[in-house]
Design a protein around this motif. Structure first.
Motif, PDB file in Angstrom:
ATOM      1  N   ALA A  16      68.022  80.883 -12.101  1.00  0.00           N
ATOM      2  CA  ALA A  16      68.818  80.052 -13.003  1.00  0.00           C
ATOM      3  C   ALA A  16      68.148  78.696 -13.177  1.00  0.00           C
ATOM      4  CB  ALA A  16      70.228  79.885 -12.442  1.00  0.00           C
ATOM      5  N   GLY A  17      68.020  78.285 -14.410  1.00  0.00           N
ATOM      6  CA  GLY A  17      67.441  76.971 -14.705  1.00  0.00           C
ATOM      7  C   GLY A  17      65.928  77.003 -14.804  1.00  0.00           C
ATOM      8  N   ALA A  18      65.296  78.017 -14.219  1.00  0.00           N
ATOM      9  CA  ALA A  18      63.829  78.079 -14.253  1.00  0.00           C
ATOM     10  C   ALA A  18      63.412  78.742 -15.560  1.00  0.00           C
ATOM     11  CB  ALA A  18      63.312  78.861 -13.048  1.00  0.00           C
ATOM     12  N   ASN A  19      63.541  78.038 -16.642  1.00  0.00           N
ATOM     13  CA  ASN A  19      63.300  78.573 -17.968  1.00  0.00           C
ATOM     14  C   ASN A  19      61.810  78.798 -18.182  1.00  0.00           C
ATOM     15  OD1 ASN A  19      62.771  78.425 -20.942  1.00  0.00           O
ATOM     16  ND2 ASN A  19      64.997  78.333 -20.982  1.00  0.00           N
ATOM     17  N   GLY A  24      56.259  77.337 -19.650  1.00  0.00           N
ATOM     18  CA  GLY A  24      55.066  77.667 -20.426  1.00  0.00           C
ATOM     19  C   GLY A  24      54.576  76.480 -21.251  1.00  0.00           C
ATOM     20  N   TRP A  25      55.507  75.778 -21.877  1.00  0.00           N
ATOM     21  CA  TRP A  25      55.132  74.599 -22.659  1.00  0.00           C
ATOM     22  C   TRP A  25      54.556  73.510 -21.753  1.00  0.00           C
ATOM     23  CZ3 TRP A  25      54.148  74.170 -27.518  1.00  0.00           C
ATOM     24  CH2 TRP A  25      54.788  74.992 -28.451  1.00  0.00           C
ATOM     25  N   ALA A  26      55.200  73.305 -20.612  1.00  0.00           N
ATOM     26  CA  ALA A  26      54.714  72.284 -19.679  1.00  0.00           C
ATOM     27  C   ALA A  26      53.316  72.646 -19.184  1.00  0.00           C
ATOM     28  CB  ALA A  26      55.674  72.157 -18.497  1.00  0.00           C
ATOM     29  N   VAL A 136      52.091  62.772 -21.626  1.00  0.00           N
ATOM     30  CA  VAL A 136      52.157  64.185 -21.230  1.00  0.00           C
ATOM     31  C   VAL A 136      53.103  64.359 -20.052  1.00  0.00           C
ATOM     32  CG1 VAL A 136      50.829  66.085 -20.231  1.00  0.00           C
ATOM     33  CG2 VAL A 136      49.874  64.761 -22.128  1.00  0.00           C
ATOM     34  N   ASN A 137      53.024  63.453 -19.070  1.00  0.00           N
ATOM     35  CA  ASN A 137      53.895  63.539 -17.903  1.00  0.00           C
ATOM     36  C   ASN A 137      55.365  63.428 -18.290  1.00  0.00           C
ATOM     37  OD1 ASN A 137      51.490  61.720 -15.923  1.00  0.00           O
ATOM     38  ND2 ASN A 137      51.900  63.917 -15.930  1.00  0.00           N
ATOM     39  N   LEU A 143      60.827  68.771 -19.762  1.00  0.00           N
ATOM     40  CA  LEU A 143      60.878  70.232 -19.850  1.00  0.00           C
ATOM     41  C   LEU A 143      61.315  70.870 -18.527  1.00  0.00           C
ATOM     42  CD1 LEU A 143      57.567  70.879 -21.831  1.00  0.00           C
ATOM     43  CD2 LEU A 143      59.895  71.154 -22.700  1.00  0.00           C
ATOM     44  N   LEU A 144      60.944  70.252 -17.405  1.00  0.00           N
ATOM     45  CA  LEU A 144      61.182  70.861 -16.095  1.00  0.00           C
ATOM     46  C   LEU A 144      62.482  70.440 -15.422  1.00  0.00           C
ATOM     47  CD1 LEU A 144      57.588  70.465 -14.588  1.00  0.00           C
ATOM     48  CD2 LEU A 144      58.627  72.556 -15.478  1.00  0.00           C
ATOM     49  N   ILE A 145      63.100  69.382 -15.873  1.00  0.00           N
ATOM     50  CA  ILE A 145      64.220  68.802 -15.138  1.00  0.00           C
ATOM     51  C   ILE A 145      65.394  69.770 -14.972  1.00  0.00           C
ATOM     52  CG2 ILE A 145      65.347  67.774 -17.164  1.00  0.00           C
ATOM     53  CD1 ILE A 145      65.932  65.325 -15.352  1.00  0.00           C
TER      54      ILE A 145
END
Length: 304
Positions: A16-19, A24-26, A136-137, A143-145
């Protein structure tokens, strides 16, 4: 002697949440910038950029590992791996932490050399590359939050990107200082500072993953408290062989042998213990064995 295996029907998304799309985008963004930063580090002769690139490399590794862990984690248990492949995520995260420690060591050694032998640095190019890295960061963090609390590897990737953002700010400040003062020794100082900033967070990740590999009690749970609350239930006179562990950060399991009081109903006690563990400690996967006072524990009747 009786057994209960609760949680068999309990189902939840372990990722869950690990989209995967966001990961992939990150990964695409980070990989592209990694190449640019390595080139910039050599072209502009900046150890700070190379140090940041080294950490960016672990970001790429963490993102690749997280994607693989999600894919592997979805594989069903089989005859050889009855717990499935969830622990792959933990092994991968531990490897990533060790990799970062190794890279940090290289940066520290190289920084010492540069203190003794200062080198010319092209601060303007260093500044431009670091500014792009900051952008970028920030995008990668956004994207990851959402998935950072659902997976060790997504959390590890998020922490590294977050630390790299701080690193990018440090490189920008270092580049400005070199440009306006000519103090080239600022470059190795920034490189070392980035390493010192990241290492404590890496240590936390390594500590948590090692605890899982050793099947330790998950952080946030106290075995003594669990034991105390089980003992307080009606019909329970004692307990032993209490084990709490996890195969990943969101998959906690518990097994326990409970001694029944006189006249206590085994089924009712098992249900009470299971309900307590789920409601009070959020432990959904349980195997509860009941036995009468003085009844020996039969090792042949272990949990299936």
């Amino acid at each position: 002697m009786a057994h209960d295996h609760s949680g068999a029907g309990h189902s939840h998304d372990h990722t869950a949440g690990a989209n995967t799309k966001m990961l992939g985008w990150a990964l695409a963004l980070t990989s592209t910038y990694l190449v640019a930063e390595v080139i910039g580090g050599f072209v502009f002769n900046s150890l700070a950029l190379l140090s940041d690139a080294a950490h960016m490399l672990t970001d790429v590794a963490a993102l690749v590992i997280a994607l693989l862990a999600i894919k592997m984690g979805k594989k069903a248990p089989d005859e050889k791996r009855t717990f499935g492949y969830r622990r792959f995520e933990i092994l991968a995260a531990a490897f990533n932490a060790v990799l970062l420690f190794s890279i940090a060591t290289y940066v520290f050694v190289e920084a010492i050399k540069r203190f003794n032998e200062p080198q010319e640095i092209q601060s303007l190019g260093m500044l431009i590359v670091a500014a792009i890295g900051l952008g970028v960061n920030l995008i990668s963090m956004r994207l990851l939050i959402a998935g950072k609390e659902a997976s060790f590897n997504v959390k590890g990737a998020y922490l590294e990107v977050w630390a790299d953002m701080i690193g990018s700010v440090g490189v920008i400040l270092g580049a400005l200082a070199i440009k306006f003062t000519g103090w080239t020794w600022v470059d190795p100082i920034v490189a070392v500072a980035i390493g010192l900033w990241v290492l404590p967070r890496t240590w936390i990740l390594l500590r948590d993953t090692t605890n899982v590999l050793l099947e330790g009690v998950p952080r946030g749970l106290e075995l003594a408290q669990v034991r105390k609350e089980i003992r307080s239930l009606a019909g329970v006179t004692g307990l032993h062989d209490l084990h709490i562990w996890s195969t990943s950060n969101d998959d906690v399991s518990c097994t326990v042998h409970v001694t029944l009081g006189g006249g206590a109903d085994a089924d009712s006690v098992r249900q009470s213990v299971s309900a307590l563990l789920e409601a009070r400690f959020e432990i959904h996967h349980t195997a509860i064995q009941t036995e009468s006072p003085g009844e020996p524990c039969d090792p042949e009747q272990a949990h299936e």
